[in-house]
Design an enzyme around this catalytic site. Structure first.
Site, PDB file in Angstrom:
ATOM      1  N   ASP A   1       7.719   9.192  -0.770  1.00 44.34           N
ATOM      2  CA  ASP A   1       6.543   9.503   0.048  1.00 44.34           C
ATOM      3  C   ASP A   1       6.857   9.460   1.546  1.00 44.34           C
ATOM      4  O   ASP A   1       7.855   8.878   1.963  1.00 44.34           O
ATOM      5  CB  ASP A   1       5.432   8.465  -0.209  1.00 44.34           C
ATOM      6  CG  ASP A   1       4.837   8.594  -1.607  1.00 44.34           C
ATOM      7  OD1 ASP A   1       5.361   9.367  -2.417  1.00 44.34           O
ATOM      8  OD2 ASP A   1       3.837   7.895  -1.865  1.00 44.34           O
TER       9      ASP A   1
ATOM     10  N   HIS B   1      10.089   5.593  -0.468  1.00 41.41           N
ATOM     11  CA  HIS B   1       9.793   6.294   0.795  1.00 41.41           C
ATOM     12  C   HIS B   1      11.114   6.748   1.400  1.00 41.41           C
ATOM     13  O   HIS B   1      11.983   5.907   1.658  1.00 41.41           O
ATOM     14  CB  HIS B   1       9.042   5.355   1.738  1.00 41.41           C
ATOM     15  CG  HIS B   1       7.750   4.863   1.156  1.00 41.41           C
ATOM     16  ND1 HIS B   1       7.702   3.836   0.240  1.00 41.41           N
ATOM     17  CD2 HIS B   1       6.467   5.289   1.335  1.00 41.41           C
ATOM     18  CE1 HIS B   1       6.440   3.644  -0.125  1.00 41.41           C
ATOM     19  NE2 HIS B   1       5.666   4.504   0.525  1.00 41.41           N
TER      20      HIS B   1
HETATM   21 ZN    ZN Z   1       2.358   7.136   1.968  1.00 38.19          ZN
END
Ligand code: ZN
Length: 368
Positions: A175, A316
């Site tokens: 993400d 991430h």
């Molecule tokens: Zn996020």
């Protein structure tokens, strides 16, 4: 480098014909096309030359040759990895270049070109995708001859998705990117012939168009993580729509199509978000907490100690520690026999996904 191996194929074809008639003349009833010593190395090198003009000096190439050698991938699957490689992406950014390189790879012989859809013949991709052109390529006489010449089993094309729904799978998801570390993750995925899903935010997607295009090209999936990392459950339907549409604009600019999946920031969604979304909502069931620890070893442990078949793993790609962790995680999971796949790949054959549906994991159907 217009036709790297077309002429070879023609001369070999004549050689095969001559030997065939000679053998028939001797009334020998052995199959003419008997033992061709498998030559994965020559096969891979010729394809790379045709697609990218050179053979890259990376472990990825060795891995493809090894996988062909031990029979874990077919000729068509190897060709797919080579055509949809980063080298293929950089060498054939224009549709016309891509079509040309596929025609060259097919040997430009009459038998192959006769099967060309008109739009490809005209050097345009109207109404077709690059995957469609690939499908044509592997059906050609030229490709089949290349396989034959190198003793490689071509295999079946299917739908271009080479994952096995019955074998273990994991979905790595990233993400908040892309970022300067995304390429490192893509390099590693490509080295091991694996995929992942990148849920990009609009404010990074505009600066990292090339990473999005490259990820999409090599078979990774691009998801929508909103334009400004908004908490969608706080917004009205127009606000939700705008957050998603603005991020999609950058995704379309990079790939030519909108995101196929959505991850709502903070995992926050409600009925209104589901209604407006227009694509499946993908959550997760394994949280690596990489954003909080920023520690490579802890990210590795939080995956390797818990992940099982069907899990969706949250990470991430904006942290160097996460990218570093992937250099261990991707090879180790590969060695354990996991297929690392996109959301669409893991969903296919395991119940699928619907627009507005929310998904946390994808177990095999008989375990649900
Ligand atoms: Zn996020």
């Amino acid at each position: 480098m217009k036709n790297p191996f077309g002429s070879n194929i023609v001369s070999r074809g004549i050689a095969v014909l001559l030997s065939a008639s000679f053998v028939c003349g001797m009334l020998v009833h052995e199959p003419v096309i008997a033992e061709t010593t498998p030559d994965p190395s020559g096969f891979v090198d010729e394809l790379y030359m045709a697609i990218a003009g050179e053979v890259p000096d990376t472990p990825k190439v060795t891995n493809i040759k090894t996988a062909l050698e031990d029979g874990s991938i077919t000729g068509i699957e190897a060709a797919h990895r080579i055509v949809f490689s980063s080298e293929g992406f950089y060498a054939n950014r224009d549709d016309a270049d891509f079509i040309d390189s596929m025609k060259n790879a097919a040997g430009n012989d009459i038998a192959s070109l006769m099967g060309l859809p008109t739009f490809i013949f005209l050097g345009e991709l109207r109404y077709l995708t690059r995957e469609d052109v690939f499908e044509w390529f592997v059906s050609t006489h030229g490709f089949q001859q290349l396989c034959f010449d190198h003793g490689i089993e071509a295999g079946e094309y299917g739908d271009g998705n080479f994952t096995d729904p019955d074998a273990p799978m994991l979905a790595l998801t990233f993400d908040d990117g892309p970022s300067q570390y995304t390429d490192m993750i893509l390099d590693c995925l490509e080295e091991y012939g694996q995929h992942a899903t990148f849920f990009v935010v609009g404010y990074n997607a505009c600066d990292y168009q090339e990473q999005i295009a490259r990820a999409d090209y090599i078979g990774c999936e691009i998801g929508n993580h909103t334009n400004g990392h908004a908490n969608l459950s706080d917004l009205d339907s127009i606000g939700i729509f705008q957050e998603l549409r603005r991020a999609d604009k950058y995704i379309i600019m990079a790939t030519g199509h909108p995101a196929t999946v959505i991850r709502p920031p903070y995992g926050a969604y409600n009925d209104q978000v589901r209604m407006v979304a227009g694509a499946p909502l993908v959550l997760w069931n394994v949280d690596t907490e990489d954003w909080s620890t920023r520690d490579t070893q802890s990210t590795i442990d939080n995956i390797m100690n818990v992940a099982v078949d069907g899990d969706i793993i949250l990470m991430h790609d904006i942290y160097e520690s996460t990218a570093e962790a992937m250099l261990t995680v991707i090879p180790e999971l590969t060695n354990q026999g996991y297929q690392l796949v996109t959301m669409s790949e893991i969903a296919e054959g395991r119940g699928g996904m619907e627009p507005g549906g929310a998904y946390f994991r994808f177990r095999q159907l008989d375990e649900i």
